[in-house]
Motif scaffolding. Structure first.
Motif, PDB file in Angstrom:
ATOM      1  N   TYR A 123       0.822  -1.212   0.000  1.00  0.00           N
ATOM      2  CA  TYR A 123       0.000   0.000   0.000  1.00  0.00           C
ATOM      3  C   TYR A 123       0.858   1.265   0.000  1.00  0.00           C
ATOM      4  O   TYR A 123       0.592   2.217  -0.731  1.00  0.00           O
ATOM      5  N   TYR A 124       1.912   1.242   0.808  1.00  0.00           N
ATOM      6  CA  TYR A 124       2.719   2.462   0.953  1.00  0.00           C
ATOM      7  C   TYR A 124       3.570   2.735  -0.290  1.00  0.00           C
ATOM      8  O   TYR A 124       3.966   3.874  -0.545  1.00  0.00           O
ATOM      9  N   GLN A 125       3.808   1.667  -1.039  1.00  0.00           N
ATOM     10  CA  GLN A 125       4.535   1.825  -2.306  1.00  0.00           C
ATOM     11  C   GLN A 125       3.662   2.585  -3.311  1.00  0.00           C
ATOM     12  O   GLN A 125       4.107   3.552  -3.934  1.00  0.00           O
TER      13      GLN A 125
ATOM     14  N   ALA B  32      14.138   8.175  -9.512  1.00  0.00           N
ATOM     15  CA  ALA B  32      13.243   8.091  -8.346  1.00  0.00           C
ATOM     16  C   ALA B  32      12.168   7.022  -8.587  1.00  0.00           C
ATOM     17  O   ALA B  32      11.865   6.210  -7.701  1.00  0.00           O
ATOM     18  N   ALA B  33      11.605   7.007  -9.807  1.00  0.00           N
ATOM     19  CA  ALA B  33      10.539   6.040 -10.116  1.00  0.00           C
ATOM     20  C   ALA B  33      11.073   4.614 -10.028  1.00  0.00           C
ATOM     21  O   ALA B  33      10.391   3.705  -9.521  1.00  0.00           O
ATOM     22  N   PHE B  34      12.314   4.405 -10.491  1.00  0.00           N
ATOM     23  CA  PHE B  34      12.918   3.071 -10.463  1.00  0.00           C
ATOM     24  C   PHE B  34      12.994   2.555  -9.028  1.00  0.00           C
ATOM     25  O   PHE B  34      12.655   1.399  -8.743  1.00  0.00           O
ATOM     26  N   GLU B  35      13.400   3.427  -8.105  1.00  0.00           N
ATOM     27  CA  GLU B  35      13.506   3.002  -6.703  1.00  0.00           C
ATOM     28  C   GLU B  35      12.121   2.766  -6.077  1.00  0.00           C
ATOM     29  O   GLU B  35      11.967   1.899  -5.227  1.00  0.00           O
TER      30      GLU B  35
ATOM     31  N   ASN C 257      12.029   0.321  -2.849  1.00  0.00           N
ATOM     32  CA  ASN C 257      13.139   0.798  -2.017  1.00  0.00           C
ATOM     33  C   ASN C 257      12.949   2.240  -1.580  1.00  0.00           C
ATOM     34  O   ASN C 257      13.869   2.874  -1.094  1.00  0.00           O
ATOM     35  N   ALA C 258      11.746   2.771  -1.815  1.00  0.00           N
ATOM     36  CA  ALA C 258      11.565   4.192  -1.504  1.00  0.00           C
ATOM     37  C   ALA C 258      10.113   4.476  -1.081  1.00  0.00           C
ATOM     38  O   ALA C 258       9.535   5.479  -1.474  1.00  0.00           O
ATOM     39  N   SER C 259       9.536   3.603  -0.255  1.00  0.00           N
ATOM     40  CA  SER C 259       8.145   3.830   0.166  1.00  0.00           C
ATOM     41  C   SER C 259       8.110   4.829   1.316  1.00  0.00           C
ATOM     42  O   SER C 259       7.671   4.523   2.429  1.00  0.00           O
TER      43      SER C 259
ATOM     44  N   PHE D 269       8.954  12.377   1.851  1.00  0.00           N
ATOM     45  CA  PHE D 269      10.160  11.642   2.290  1.00  0.00           C
ATOM     46  C   PHE D 269      10.656  12.088   3.679  1.00  0.00           C
ATOM     47  O   PHE D 269      11.802  12.476   3.864  1.00  0.00           O
ATOM     48  N   TYR D 270       9.730  11.965   4.636  1.00  0.00           N
ATOM     49  CA  TYR D 270      10.031  12.318   6.027  1.00  0.00           C
ATOM     50  C   TYR D 270      11.108  11.417   6.610  1.00  0.00           C
ATOM     51  O   TYR D 270      10.958  10.198   6.615  1.00  0.00           O
ATOM     52  N   ALA D 271      12.201  11.985   7.103  1.00  0.00           N
ATOM     53  CA  ALA D 271      13.121  11.218   7.931  1.00  0.00           C
ATOM     54  C   ALA D 271      12.395  10.967   9.268  1.00  0.00           C
ATOM     55  O   ALA D 271      11.587  11.809   9.680  1.00  0.00           O
ATOM     56  N   PRO D 272      12.651   9.824   9.930  1.00  0.00           N
ATOM     57  CA  PRO D 272      13.722   8.848   9.691  1.00  0.00           C
ATOM     58  C   PRO D 272      13.354   7.692   8.754  1.00  0.00           C
ATOM     59  O   PRO D 272      14.123   6.739   8.687  1.00  0.00           O
ATOM     60  N   LEU D 273      12.219   7.758   8.041  1.00  0.00           N
ATOM     61  CA  LEU D 273      12.008   6.755   6.996  1.00  0.00           C
ATOM     62  C   LEU D 273      13.102   6.950   5.958  1.00  0.00           C
ATOM     63  O   LEU D 273      13.361   8.080   5.539  1.00  0.00           O
ATOM     64  N   LYS D 274      13.722   5.858   5.557  1.00  0.00           N
ATOM     65  CA  LYS D 274      14.880   6.015   4.663  1.00  0.00           C
ATOM     66  C   LYS D 274      14.673   5.293   3.334  1.00  0.00           C
ATOM     67  O   LYS D 274      14.305   4.117   3.304  1.00  0.00           O
ATOM     68  N   ALA D 275      14.920   6.039   2.250  1.00  0.00           N
ATOM     69  CA  ALA D 275      14.886   5.436   0.908  1.00  0.00           C
ATOM     70  C   ALA D 275      16.317   5.160   0.453  1.00  0.00           C
ATOM     71  O   ALA D 275      17.277   5.590   1.097  1.00  0.00           O
ATOM     72  N   GLU D 276      16.454   4.463  -0.664  1.00  0.00           N
ATOM     73  CA  GLU D 276      17.774   4.253  -1.255  1.00  0.00           C
ATOM     74  C   GLU D 276      18.299   5.595  -1.795  1.00  0.00           C
ATOM     75  O   GLU D 276      17.508   6.452  -2.213  1.00  0.00           O
ATOM     76  N   PRO D 277      19.629   5.764  -1.815  1.00  0.00           N
ATOM     77  CA  PRO D 277      20.196   7.060  -2.261  1.00  0.00           C
ATOM     78  C   PRO D 277      19.699   7.507  -3.630  1.00  0.00           C
ATOM     79  O   PRO D 277      19.484   8.700  -3.859  1.00  0.00           O
TER      80      PRO D 277
END
Lengths: 52, 555
Positions: B59-61, B117-120, B125-127, B132-140
């Motif tokens: 869902y979060y994706q 960004a779309a690929f991640e 890897n970027a939900s 993009f609130y920290a501390p939720l972390k996406a791939e660089p």
């Protein structure tokens, strides 16, 4: 220096005519809009007070 | 004579190189809208308990995909494409070579960033949602891609500034066209507002997601985000206002009510939409109440230009309707072109903006924010602001802009289908957002997968309303399909012709104070306001930083 050329006499007359056209509908509409904002704001504030 | 002049100036065609650039942005915008709309419909269905997602997608994706694709990608690409087209249209039909070079460099930079960004997001890897609130972390790569999206939009903005400067050089002592003035105000707002976002991404999130630093200062990252996040709303709204102030008067056969009022509204939007971010953080610790109160006061000032816009629109409609024979208090209303989608779509957008703006005032008021904070009310507010007021205006613009740029015409049949599309969108959005506002007032949280909270009776009572939300989302998706269909027709198959690029004019010459165009003055005032509103609290957040947070991956 002002960038606009001075309005011609004809245009000045036109401007006066535009300004004196009635905008009663606009005035009423913005008052209704203001009233809508106030009513909604008060309603949610009342909810806050009730829950507090 | 005046009429002749109007006829001539309104048949300027955007030339091919400029049209190609604008179209490139607009195609990416609507491609991302089609995927984002699908994600939105799926979310609504999941939240209503109607469907379950397969195990390979969460869902979060799709929530992240929906927010990023619609809130960031669709809007930014459409806005850049629209503003470039208008800059060309008011510059005799063409952009300067410098503007085109910056435009294409910006386009490809944005495209690379968007794809990264779309690929991640697709790889799950970027939900981290569009904030993009920290501390939720996406791939660089997600953060680097987002940064490139912003940098690309800067480059495009430099192209518009170059075009504006060239126009000013060729028209010494003259007032710039209203469209170009408003576009430059929007570009200025975007350049200033995205700077702290770039700082957050470059100096906090990328090093942290790379593992170069173990923790992140969460409150600082959120403050930098909302420094950007609120003016982001105005970055969406200002181009819609350009459509309302400049294009709609021409479409309805009227005049721009006041050139000076329009410019004052944009200066106020530039000044007061930025130093207000704390009203998004009213419930957060780490910011003193005094600073929150200052930001709330500044937020309420930014209501003023929106109210000026409402007055100006009503006045344009009334003067036009009366000139066409309307009498009585509201007799002018029926003389507006209700069957022309170029007017109908933005008009419905304006109607949505009345509750949207009202909701914004409620959100920004401290005690009222306590009622609605992080509830699905905010999602409803967001949808009628960007998803209705802004989106409907952009659709109305696209219906004449796409055929103009491709050398085709908006046919009567296409206009009819477009009207149906707008009705579907409006009804769907009304149903969905009403349910969201209603549930939010009961405390239903936003950004939450389907749950009945272990069969809790109160939570179960929310489900029927969540189904209503899902139904509204379904109508919106049908509308999006219609929209894409009509735009493909207008871009590829509609009869060849010259669709007008509507640029309104004032009624005769109007005096506009020259100071409104002295950008150094307004940018200096803006700098002072930003320093007053942000310097101290940001310094406090750095000097008295809370313990940093390690990265979290909750999915």
């Amino acid at each position: 220096m002002r960038p606009d050329p001075t309005p011609s006499k004809k245009n000045q007359e036109k401007q006066v005519n535009t300004d004196t056209e009635p905008l009663k509908g606009t005035f009423t509409s913005v008052l209704l809009l203001g009233a809508f904002i106030v009513v909604c704001w008060v309603a949610v504030f009342a909810l806050f007070l009730n829950r507090a | 004579m005046l009429r002749l002049k109007t006829e001539q100036t309104n048949h300027v065609q955007v030339d091919k190189p400029s049209a190609r650039l604008s179209l490139a942005f607009i195609i990416v915008a609507f491609a991302s809208l089609s995927v984002g709309a699908l994600a939105g419909m799926l979310q609504g269905m999941v939240r209503g308990g109607v469907i379950h997602l397969p195990s390979w997608i969460n869902y979060y994706q799709i929530l992240t995909a929906h927010g990023v694709l619609l809130g960031l990608v669709f809007t930014t690409y459409f806005i850049v494409g629209f503003l470039f087209s208008g800059m060309a249209r008011t510059n005799g039909g063409s952009l300067t070579k410098t503007a085109l070079r910056f435009g294409w460099t910006g386009f490809y930079t944005m495209l690379i960033g968007t794809l990264m960004a779309a690929f991640e997001i697709i790889r799950n890897n970027a939900s981290v949602l569009y904030t993009f609130y920290a501390p939720l972390k996406a791939e660089p790569a997600f953060y680097i891609g987002s940064a490139l999206l912003v940098v690309g939009s800067w480059l495009a903005g430099y192209g518009m500034i170059a075009n504006y400067v060239a126009w000013k050089k060729n028209h010494k002592g003259q007032r710039s066209p209203l469209f170009a003035y408003m576009a430059i105000a929007t570009v200025a707002l975007w350049q200033v507002a995205t700077t702290p976002l770039a700082i957050e991404v470059l100096f906090q999130l990328i090093p942290w997601s790379m593992g170069w630093v173990p923790t992140v200062n969460v409150i600082l990252s959120r403050t930098l985000f909302w420094f950007f996040g609120h003016p982001l709303v105005y970055f969406w709204l200002m181009p819609a206002y350009i459509g309302w102030y400049v294009c709609v008067p021409r479409i309805i056969g009227g005049k721009i009510f006041s050139d000076a009022l329009s410019r004052v509204a944009f200066v106020l939007l530039l000044l007061f939409s930025i130093p207000v971010g704390f009203h998004h953080q009213l419930m957060e610790p780490g910011i003193s109440p005094a600073w929150k109160m200052i930001h709330v006061a500044l937020t309420l000032i930014v209501v003023l230009p929106s109210l000026m816009t409402a007055f100006s629109m009503f006045a344009t409609f009334e003067t036009t309707g009366r000139a066409k024979g309307g009498r009585g208090l509201y007799g002018w209303f029926k003389h507006l072109p209700w069957t022309d989608v170029r007017f109908f779509a933005p008009f419905i957008g304006m109607l949505f903006f009345i509750p949207a703006g009202t909701g914004g005032i409620i959100n920004a008021s401290n005690q009222l924010n306590a009622v609605v904070h992080n509830t699905i009310w905010v999602t409803g507010h967001f949808h009628i602001t960007v998803g209705a007021a802004v989106a409907l205006t952009f659709y109305g613009i696209a219906y004449w802009l796409v055929p103009h740029l491709t050398g085709r015409t908006l046919t009567k049949k296409a206009n009819r289908v477009a009207m149906v599309q707008i009705v579907f969108w409006s009804v769907g959005m009304f149903i969905m957002s009403t349910a969201m506002h209603y549930l939010g007032l009961q405390g239903v949280p936003r950004r939450t997968d389907y749950t009945d909270y272990m069969n809790n009776a109160e939570a179960l009572s929310w489900i029927p309303w969540q189904r209503v939300m899902g139904f509204g989302g379904g109508l919106l998706f049908v509308s999006a399909v219609l929209l894409i269909g009509v735009l493909i027709y207008l871009g590829k198959f509609a009869p060849k012709g010259n669709e007008e690029y509507p640029i309104g004019e004032t009624d005769g010459e109007q005096y506009t104070p020259a100071i409104l165009e002295r950008w150094p003055v307004w940018l200096s005032v803006l700098a002072v306001l930003i320093i007053l509103a942000y310097a101290m609290p940001i310094m406090e957040q750095i000097q008295h930083a809370p313990p940093g947070s390690p990265p979290l991956r909750t999915w």
